[in-house]
Design a protein around this motif. Sequence first.
Motif, PDB file in Angstrom:
ATOM      1  N   ILE A 107       0.857  -1.187   0.000  1.00 39.51           N
ATOM      2  CA  ILE A 107       0.000   0.000   0.000  1.00 39.51           C
ATOM      3  C   ILE A 107       0.889   1.231   0.000  1.00 39.51           C
ATOM      4  CG2 ILE A 107      -1.843   1.258   1.187  1.00 39.51           C
ATOM      5  CD1 ILE A 107      -2.348  -1.480   2.701  1.00 39.51           C
ATOM      6  N   THR A 108       0.826   2.024  -1.049  1.00 34.34           N
ATOM      7  CA  THR A 108       1.586   3.259  -1.079  1.00 34.34           C
ATOM      8  C   THR A 108       0.785   4.356  -0.385  1.00 34.34           C
ATOM      9  OG1 THR A 108       0.701   3.916  -3.248  1.00 34.34           O
ATOM     10  CG2 THR A 108       2.747   2.626  -3.227  1.00 34.34           C
ATOM     11  N   GLY A 109       1.484   5.221   0.359  1.00 35.04           N
ATOM     12  CA  GLY A 109       0.789   6.266   1.094  1.00 35.04           C
ATOM     13  C   GLY A 109      -0.151   5.711   2.144  1.00 35.04           C
ATOM     14  N   GLY A 110       0.268   4.638   2.807  1.00 35.37           N
ATOM     15  CA  GLY A 110      -0.621   3.946   3.737  1.00 35.37           C
ATOM     16  C   GLY A 110      -0.491   4.343   5.188  1.00 35.37           C
ATOM     17  N   ALA A 111       0.172   5.480   5.471  1.00 38.58           N
ATOM     18  CA  ALA A 111       0.387   5.879   6.862  1.00 38.58           C
ATOM     19  C   ALA A 111      -0.695   6.806   7.396  1.00 38.58           C
ATOM     20  CB  ALA A 111       1.754   6.546   7.011  1.00 38.58           C
ATOM     21  N   SER A 112      -1.552   7.324   6.533  1.00 40.85           N
ATOM     22  CA  SER A 112      -2.583   8.257   6.994  1.00 40.85           C
ATOM     23  C   SER A 112      -3.787   8.193   6.067  1.00 40.85           C
ATOM     24  CB  SER A 112      -2.036   9.693   7.043  1.00 40.85           C
ATOM     25  OG  SER A 112      -1.645  10.117   5.740  1.00 40.85           O
ATOM     26  N   GLY A 113      -4.881   8.792   6.513  1.00 42.82           N
ATOM     27  CA  GLY A 113      -6.071   8.940   5.688  1.00 42.82           C
ATOM     28  C   GLY A 113      -6.628   7.633   5.157  1.00 42.82           C
ATOM     29  N   ILE A 114      -6.995   7.645   3.883  1.00 35.76           N
ATOM     30  CA  ILE A 114      -7.577   6.468   3.248  1.00 35.76           C
ATOM     31  C   ILE A 114      -6.604   5.299   3.262  1.00 35.76           C
ATOM     32  CG2 ILE A 114      -8.345   5.537   1.025  1.00 35.76           C
ATOM     33  CD1 ILE A 114      -9.614   8.291   0.466  1.00 35.76           C
ATOM     34  N   GLY A 115      -5.332   5.576   3.005  1.00 36.92           N
ATOM     35  CA  GLY A 115      -4.334   4.510   2.997  1.00 36.92           C
ATOM     36  C   GLY A 115      -4.229   3.790   4.319  1.00 36.92           C
ATOM     37  N   ARG A 116      -4.299   4.539   5.401  1.00 36.71           N
ATOM     38  CA  ARG A 116      -4.242   3.927   6.731  1.00 36.71           C
ATOM     39  C   ARG A 116      -5.460   3.043   6.974  1.00 36.71           C
ATOM     40  NH1 ARG A 116      -3.359   8.175  11.191  1.00 36.71           N
ATOM     41  NH2 ARG A 116      -5.515   8.715  10.675  1.00 36.71           N
ATOM     42  N   ALA A 117      -6.633   3.499   6.521  1.00 37.82           N
ATOM     43  CA  ALA A 117      -7.840   2.689   6.668  1.00 37.82           C
ATOM     44  C   ALA A 117      -7.750   1.412   5.839  1.00 37.82           C
ATOM     45  CB  ALA A 117      -9.064   3.502   6.263  1.00 37.82           C
ATOM     46  N   VAL A 118      -7.162   1.511   4.647  1.00 39.54           N
ATOM     47  CA  VAL A 118      -6.974   0.327   3.811  1.00 39.54           C
ATOM     48  C   VAL A 118      -6.036  -0.659   4.499  1.00 39.54           C
ATOM     49  CG1 VAL A 118      -6.002  -0.515   1.641  1.00 39.54           C
ATOM     50  CG2 VAL A 118      -7.483   1.502   1.639  1.00 39.54           C
TER      51      VAL A 118
ATOM     52  N   GLU B   7       5.873   9.481   5.506  1.00 41.83           N
ATOM     53  CA  GLU B   7       5.834   9.576   6.957  1.00 41.83           C
ATOM     54  C   GLU B   7       6.397   8.292   7.565  1.00 41.83           C
ATOM     55  OE1 GLU B   7       2.000  10.624   8.480  1.00 41.83           O
ATOM     56  OE2 GLU B   7       1.554  11.951   6.793  1.00 41.83           O
ATOM     57  N   ALA B   8       7.513   8.401   8.243  1.00 41.91           N
ATOM     58  CA  ALA B   8       8.129   7.239   8.870  1.00 41.91           C
ATOM     59  C   ALA B   8       7.283   6.793  10.060  1.00 41.91           C
ATOM     60  CB  ALA B   8       9.540   7.569   9.314  1.00 41.91           C
ATOM     61  N   GLY B   9       7.318   5.519  10.342  1.00 40.78           N
ATOM     62  CA  GLY B   9       6.577   4.977  11.465  1.00 40.78           C
ATOM     63  C   GLY B   9       6.844   3.491  11.588  1.00 40.78           C
ATOM     64  N   GLU B  10       6.290   2.878  12.613  1.00 45.33           N
ATOM     65  CA  GLU B  10       6.498   1.448  12.834  1.00 45.33           C
ATOM     66  C   GLU B  10       5.930   0.651  11.669  1.00 45.33           C
ATOM     67  OE1 GLU B  10       5.523  -2.023  16.151  1.00 45.33           O
ATOM     68  OE2 GLU B  10       4.886   0.056  16.484  1.00 45.33           O
ATOM     69  N   GLY B  11       6.762  -0.190  11.083  1.00 45.02           N
ATOM     70  CA  GLY B  11       6.327  -1.023   9.974  1.00 45.02           C
ATOM     71  C   GLY B  11       6.186  -0.298   8.655  1.00 45.02           C
ATOM     72  N   VAL B  12       6.643   0.948   8.581  1.00 45.36           N
ATOM     73  CA  VAL B  12       6.542   1.737   7.360  1.00 45.36           C
ATOM     74  C   VAL B  12       7.907   1.847   6.696  1.00 45.36           C
ATOM     75  CG1 VAL B  12       5.995   4.002   6.380  1.00 45.36           C
ATOM     76  CG2 VAL B  12       4.607   3.083   8.253  1.00 45.36           C
ATOM     77  N   ILE B  13       7.962   1.594   5.409  1.00 45.70           N
ATOM     78  CA  ILE B  13       9.181   1.832   4.634  1.00 45.70           C
ATOM     79  C   ILE B  13       9.144   3.290   4.205  1.00 45.70           C
ATOM     80  CG2 ILE B  13      10.488   1.222   2.568  1.00 45.70           C
ATOM     81  CD1 ILE B  13       9.108  -1.534   2.675  1.00 45.70           C
ATOM     82  N   ALA B  14      10.060   4.087   4.732  1.00 43.85           N
ATOM     83  CA  ALA B  14      10.042   5.522   4.482  1.00 43.85           C
ATOM     84  C   ALA B  14      10.678   5.838   3.129  1.00 43.85           C
ATOM     85  CB  ALA B  14      10.769   6.267   5.596  1.00 43.85           C
ATOM     86  N   ALA B  15       9.945   6.604   2.303  1.00 40.56           N
ATOM     87  CA  ALA B  15      10.467   7.003   0.995  1.00 40.56           C
ATOM     88  C   ALA B  15       9.617   8.135   0.445  1.00 40.56           C
ATOM     89  CB  ALA B  15      10.452   5.825   0.020  1.00 40.56           C
ATOM     90  N   ASP B  16      10.258   9.007  -0.304  1.00 39.89           N
ATOM     91  CA  ASP B  16       9.550  10.035  -1.054  1.00 39.89           C
ATOM     92  C   ASP B  16       9.189   9.429  -2.406  1.00 39.89           C
ATOM     93  OD1 ASP B  16       8.596  12.164  -2.481  1.00 39.89           O
ATOM     94  OD2 ASP B  16      10.369  13.425  -2.236  1.00 39.89           O
ATOM     95  N   LEU B  17       7.942   9.025  -2.550  1.00 39.26           N
ATOM     96  CA  LEU B  17       7.532   8.296  -3.748  1.00 39.26           C
ATOM     97  C   LEU B  17       7.401   9.188  -4.976  1.00 39.26           C
ATOM     98  CD1 LEU B  17       4.959   5.875  -2.094  1.00 39.26           C
ATOM     99  CD2 LEU B  17       7.169   5.262  -3.085  1.00 39.26           C
ATOM    100  N   SER B  18       7.595  10.491  -4.816  1.00 38.82           N
ATOM    101  CA  SER B  18       7.643  11.349  -5.998  1.00 38.82           C
ATOM    102  C   SER B  18       8.993  11.256  -6.690  1.00 38.82           C
ATOM    103  CB  SER B  18       7.366  12.811  -5.617  1.00 38.82           C
ATOM    104  OG  SER B  18       8.420  13.357  -4.848  1.00 38.82           O
ATOM    105  N   ASP B  19       9.949  10.583  -6.042  1.00 39.86           N
ATOM    106  CA  ASP B  19      11.295  10.399  -6.585  1.00 39.86           C
ATOM    107  C   ASP B  19      11.449   8.959  -7.088  1.00 39.86           C
ATOM    108  OD1 ASP B  19      14.290   9.386  -5.860  1.00 39.86           O
ATOM    109  OD2 ASP B  19      14.316  11.461  -6.554  1.00 39.86           O
ATOM    110  N   PRO B  20      11.717   8.760  -8.380  1.00 38.14           N
ATOM    111  CA  PRO B  20      11.825   7.391  -8.916  1.00 38.14           C
ATOM    112  C   PRO B  20      12.899   6.555  -8.239  1.00 38.14           C
ATOM    113  CG  PRO B  20      11.617   8.984 -10.703  1.00 38.14           C
ATOM    114  CD  PRO B  20      11.809   9.778  -9.445  1.00 38.14           C
ATOM    115  N   GLY B  21      14.025   7.170  -7.883  1.00 38.24           N
ATOM    116  CA  GLY B  21      15.094   6.426  -7.235  1.00 38.24           C
ATOM    117  C   GLY B  21      14.702   5.934  -5.857  1.00 38.24           C
TER     118      GLY B  21
END
Length: 234
Positions: free
Chosen positions: A7-18, A35-49
């Motif tokens: 789940i991309t963007g799954g730390a808040s809002g709709i993604g968190r509910a999913v 947004e870093a957090g427990e069990g979250v892989i932190a990354a800026d997904l607007s950056d391809p690398g």
Amino acid sequence: MRERVLITGGASGIGRAVAARCREDGYEPVVIDREAGEGVIAADLSDPGQTAAALAEALRSGPITRLVNNVGVVRPGPLEEQTLADLELVVSLNLRCAMQCAQALLPGMKEAGFGRIVNMASRAALGKELRTVYAATKAGLIGMAKVWALELGEHGITANAVGPGPIRTELFDRANPHNSPRTRAIIEAVPVRRLGMPEDVANAVAFLLDARSGFVTGQALYVCGGMTVGAAGA
């Protein structure tokens, strides 16, 4: 071992509910988010690398056969004020990231002969003021799902889109104060006379992720309280 869902963007809002719904349904959610957090892989997904590095980390434990392309960004404004920088950012995060994630997970899905892809579109794909670049990308996510449905169906992989209407998230509440005239007008425009909740969207996503939904592909499911149907009494 439980089946995993990316789940991309799954730390808040709709993604968190999913993500929460996926846990309830017995899956293991793998979340990539800024947004870093427990069990979250932190990354800026607007950056391809950074996206590629996060996907490599997610797949280190093995294939993932379910994907929810949820991450997104809005850059609102009238046409004459939309900039190329707005376009490049929104296309990169809303569209390029979705394609990059699908490409990364596809080999595992094909090997398993099974896959579920859900793109988070929006009611704005049908047209909404001040949303030129946003609406274009959300319509693009629906188009991608339709193409992927045609290309991947023979491998047991479905691809669909979910189009939320007005959903009460933290972001929505900040932009639309409770009991303000604008918020009341939004609610009054919804046939069911309430705002959607993130859980409403998560329920639709859960249906499309289910192994029993294999005959549903290439579709856009609007979770909008009836707003996409038309004006009542017209």
